[in-house]
Design a protein around this motif. Structure first.
Motif, PDB file in Angstrom:
ATOM      1  N   HIS A 146       0.858  -1.195   0.000  1.00 34.41           N
ATOM      2  CA  HIS A 146       0.000   0.000   0.000  1.00 34.41           C
ATOM      3  C   HIS A 146       0.890   1.240   0.000  1.00 34.41           C
ATOM      4  N   ASP A 147       1.446   1.526  -1.150  1.00 36.31           N
ATOM      5  CA  ASP A 147       2.372   2.638  -1.294  1.00 36.31           C
ATOM      6  C   ASP A 147       1.755   3.725  -2.170  1.00 36.31           C
ATOM      7  N   ASP A 148       2.445   4.864  -2.214  1.00 33.36           N
ATOM      8  CA  ASP A 148       1.951   5.984  -3.012  1.00 33.36           C
ATOM      9  C   ASP A 148       2.614   6.064  -4.376  1.00 33.36           C
ATOM     10  N   GLU A 149       3.757   5.386  -4.565  1.00 27.67           N
ATOM     11  CA  GLU A 149       4.475   5.501  -5.830  1.00 27.67           C
ATOM     12  C   GLU A 149       3.624   4.983  -6.993  1.00 27.67           C
ATOM     13  N   ARG A 150       3.970   5.450  -8.174  1.00 29.06           N
ATOM     14  CA  ARG A 150       3.329   4.916  -9.372  1.00 29.06           C
ATOM     15  C   ARG A 150       3.552   3.408  -9.420  1.00 29.06           C
ATOM     16  N   LEU A 151       2.512   2.674  -9.695  1.00 29.44           N
ATOM     17  CA  LEU A 151       2.567   1.214  -9.719  1.00 29.44           C
ATOM     18  C   LEU A 151       2.754   0.741 -11.152  1.00 29.44           C
ATOM     19  N   ILE A 152       3.863   0.038 -11.393  1.00 26.13           N
ATOM     20  CA  ILE A 152       4.160  -0.498 -12.717  1.00 26.13           C
ATOM     21  C   ILE A 152       4.129  -2.010 -12.628  1.00 26.13           C
ATOM     22  N   MET A 153       3.294  -2.649 -13.439  1.00 25.19           N
ATOM     23  CA  MET A 153       3.136  -4.099 -13.422  1.00 25.19           C
ATOM     24  C   MET A 153       3.508  -4.663 -14.786  1.00 25.19           C
ATOM     25  N   VAL A 154       4.412  -5.633 -14.806  1.00 23.43           N
ATOM     26  CA  VAL A 154       4.905  -6.201 -16.060  1.00 23.43           C
ATOM     27  C   VAL A 154       4.755  -7.720 -15.998  1.00 23.43           C
ATOM     28  N   SER A 163      -5.283  -3.519  -6.868  1.00 26.79           N
ATOM     29  CA  SER A 163      -4.945  -2.094  -6.845  1.00 26.79           C
ATOM     30  C   SER A 163      -6.102  -1.234  -7.347  1.00 26.79           C
ATOM     31  N   VAL A 164      -6.836  -1.730  -8.338  1.00 27.47           N
ATOM     32  CA  VAL A 164      -7.998  -0.982  -8.833  1.00 27.47           C
ATOM     33  C   VAL A 164      -9.052  -0.849  -7.742  1.00 27.47           C
ATOM     34  N   MET A 165      -9.302  -1.951  -7.028  1.00 28.55           N
ATOM     35  CA  MET A 165     -10.337  -1.950  -6.004  1.00 28.55           C
ATOM     36  C   MET A 165      -9.892  -1.271  -4.711  1.00 28.55           C
ATOM     37  N   GLY A 166      -8.630  -1.503  -4.311  1.00 27.87           N
ATOM     38  CA  GLY A 166      -8.170  -0.997  -3.023  1.00 27.87           C
ATOM     39  C   GLY A 166      -7.361   0.277  -3.065  1.00 27.87           C
ATOM     40  N   GLN A 167      -6.822   0.634  -4.241  1.00 31.57           N
ATOM     41  CA  GLN A 167      -5.998   1.833  -4.371  1.00 31.57           C
ATOM     42  C   GLN A 167      -6.434   2.618  -5.612  1.00 31.57           C
ATOM     43  N   PRO A 168      -7.682   3.053  -5.649  1.00 31.55           N
ATOM     44  CA  PRO A 168      -8.235   3.644  -6.880  1.00 31.55           C
ATOM     45  C   PRO A 168      -7.519   4.909  -7.344  1.00 31.55           C
ATOM     46  N   ARG A 169      -6.887   5.653  -6.445  1.00 31.34           N
ATOM     47  CA  ARG A 169      -6.248   6.916  -6.832  1.00 31.34           C
ATOM     48  C   ARG A 169      -4.791   6.741  -7.234  1.00 31.34           C
ATOM     49  N   ARG A 170      -4.270   5.562  -7.056  1.00 31.59           N
ATOM     50  CA  ARG A 170      -2.866   5.330  -7.365  1.00 31.59           C
ATOM     51  C   ARG A 170      -2.666   5.218  -8.882  1.00 31.59           C
ATOM     52  N   GLU A 171      -1.649   5.869  -9.409  1.00 32.67           N
ATOM     53  CA  GLU A 171      -1.360   5.785 -10.841  1.00 32.67           C
ATOM     54  C   GLU A 171      -0.851   4.393 -11.163  1.00 32.67           C
ATOM     55  N   LEU A 205      10.734   6.691 -16.090  1.00 34.54           N
ATOM     56  CA  LEU A 205      10.951   5.820 -14.940  1.00 34.54           C
ATOM     57  C   LEU A 205      11.971   6.439 -13.989  1.00 34.54           C
ATOM     58  N   THR A 206      11.628   6.480 -12.683  1.00 32.92           N
ATOM     59  CA  THR A 206      12.527   7.085 -11.694  1.00 32.92           C
ATOM     60  C   THR A 206      12.555   6.239 -10.427  1.00 32.92           C
ATOM     61  N   GLU A 207      13.343   6.684  -9.469  1.00 33.48           N
ATOM     62  CA  GLU A 207      13.449   6.004  -8.180  1.00 33.48           C
ATOM     63  C   GLU A 207      12.152   6.090  -7.376  1.00 33.48           C
ATOM     64  N   PHE A 208      11.225   6.903  -7.808  1.00 35.68           N
ATOM     65  CA  PHE A 208       9.961   7.064  -7.087  1.00 35.68           C
ATOM     66  C   PHE A 208       8.866   6.125  -7.603  1.00 35.68           C
ATOM     67  N   ASP A 209       9.219   5.241  -8.537  1.00 32.62           N
ATOM     68  CA  ASP A 209       8.264   4.273  -9.061  1.00 32.62           C
ATOM     69  C   ASP A 209       8.402   2.934  -8.335  1.00 32.62           C
ATOM     70  N   MET A 210       7.299   2.179  -8.286  1.00 37.95           N
ATOM     71  CA  MET A 210       7.298   0.833  -7.714  1.00 37.95           C
ATOM     72  C   MET A 210       6.929  -0.130  -8.821  1.00 37.95           C
ATOM     73  N   ALA A 211       7.840  -1.053  -9.160  1.00 39.74           N
ATOM     74  CA  ALA A 211       7.610  -1.972 -10.270  1.00 39.74           C
ATOM     75  C   ALA A 211       7.616  -3.414  -9.792  1.00 39.74           C
ATOM     76  N   TYR A 212       6.721  -4.225 -10.373  1.00 40.85           N
ATOM     77  CA  TYR A 212       6.689  -5.668 -10.151  1.00 40.85           C
ATOM     78  C   TYR A 212       6.773  -6.339 -11.516  1.00 40.85           C
ATOM     79  N   VAL A 213       7.668  -7.308 -11.631  1.00 43.60           N
ATOM     80  CA  VAL A 213       7.844  -8.020 -12.895  1.00 43.60           C
ATOM     81  C   VAL A 213       7.650  -9.506 -12.644  1.00 43.60           C
ATOM     82  N   ALA A 214       6.719 -10.125 -13.360  1.00 40.68           N
ATOM     83  CA  ALA A 214       6.421 -11.550 -13.213  1.00 40.68           C
ATOM     84  C   ALA A 214       6.877 -12.290 -14.457  1.00 40.68           C
ATOM     85  N   GLY A 215       7.591 -13.403 -14.245  1.00 45.30           N
ATOM     86  CA  GLY A 215       8.025 -14.181 -15.390  1.00 45.30           C
ATOM     87  C   GLY A 215       9.061 -15.219 -15.020  1.00 45.30           C
TER      88      GLY A 215
END
Length: 321
Positions: free
Chosen positions: A185-193, A209-217, A266-276
């Motif tokens: 539950h963070d404020d950074e932009r959420l990047i999902m790959v 994230s859509v249901m629980g964090q609607p305002r998060r980018e 992309l910056t240090e203020f982004d939060m990214a998750y990569v699945a693979g």
């Protein structure tokens, strides 16, 4: 003897021992699933002090199963779900396409997991498989139920069994959840790959994230191989809620360049998750490491991956410090 502070509590630690050993002696639970830095279950945050990362550092995090005590330090463990071992049964099995089943397991006790985590699942007469908990393709959920998307490419033996029987009788055992790269539950932009055959954990993250964090980018990037009719319900649901998946060829020698072009800011203020798979993540992760973005790996590893690691056929995932 050095001083190691874990989640605000002081623990005596010996130089050279792993953070996992020190944490366990101090009464802290960290579920190390693979023992080879594959499962990402023991990733912890280094708040301050001196830690020998042993090649596992990602930004301010290290893997506690490999990183060692090198001096006074403070670390923070993630607030994960409690490990459970449960027996349940198949409550529903739906064939979505030639290569995909939607499987529902029901239990008498409630289960607790976070998007990005996985379970050991054992069916009678079949080797244990690792399955990421997810949501139904229509975004439906049920109480005391775990939903898994069974893809032929990921778990061929399980898929074949489901295909042959058309139904599964008897009890099913699960242990988990494992993995520390779960949605926070963070404020950074959420990047999902998501890479090929690895939509399940990213779908769970996107829906949550859509249901629980609607305002998060949110940014959702999927390998073009996932643009299939069998996942159309997912894409329709997300589009209706303002999250439009972007499809691109994220495999091969140019994968990092293509991903970087999709994320020019992309910056240090982004939060990214990569699945693979190991090879997929190894092909794109430098983009996030170079940008110093907070970054979580969701590795899809099965028992055959351990053979690949031992024979040198899987790409290494340990960046230099």
């Amino acid at each position: 003897m050095t001083s190691l502070i874990i989640n605000g509590e002081r623990v005596a630690a010996e130089p050279g021992e792993t953070l996992l050993q020190a944490a366990e002696r101090g009464g802290f639970a960290l579920q190390c699933d693979c023992g080879k830095t594959q499962c990402e279950s023991t990733r912890v945050t280094v708040v301050s002090g001196t830690i020998d990362s042993n090649g596992t550092r990602l930004k301010s995090t290290v893997l506690a199963c490999k990183a060692k005590v090198a001096g006074d330090a403070e670390i923070r463990l993630p607030a994960s779900s409690e490990l459970q071992s449960l027996k349940g049964h198949v409550s529903a099995l739906r064939r979505v396409s030639d290569d995909l089943f939607e499987l529902r397991l029901s239990f008498t006790k409630p289960t607790s997991w976070r998007p990005g985590q996985y379970y050991h699942v054992e069916f009678r007469g079949l080797e244990r498989v690792n399955l990421f908990a997810s949501f139904a393709l229509d975004a439906g959920t049920e109480f005391n139920t775990l939903i898994f998307l069974i893809e032929r490419a990921n778990t061929p033996d399980l898929f074949e069994m489901l295909e042959k029987k058309g139904d599964v009788k008897g009890r099913v055992g699960i242990t988990g959840p494992y993995g520390s790269s779960f949605l926070g539950h963070d404020d950074e932009r959420l990047i999902m790959v998501a890479g090929p055959d690895n939509l399940a954990p990213i779908w769970a993250m996107a829906l949550s994230s859509v249901m629980g964090q609607p305002r998060r980018e949110k940014v959702l990037l999927l390998d073009q191989s996932l643009k299939q009719g069998q996942f159309q319900q997912v894409f329709t649901w997300l589009n209706r809620r303002g999250v439009s998946p972007v499809f691109a060829d994220l495999q091969g020698a140019q994968a990092a360049d293509k991903l970087q072009a999709l994320l020019p800011d992309l910056t240090e203020f982004d939060m990214a998750y990569v699945a693979g798979s190991h090879s997929f993540i190894a092909g794109v992760e430098d983009v996030f490491v170079d940008a110093q973005a907070t970054y979580g790996r969701i590795l899809n590893f099965q028992p055959w991956d351990e053979v690949a690691m031992q024979t040198g056929k899987a790409a290494t995932l340990e960046p230099a410090d």
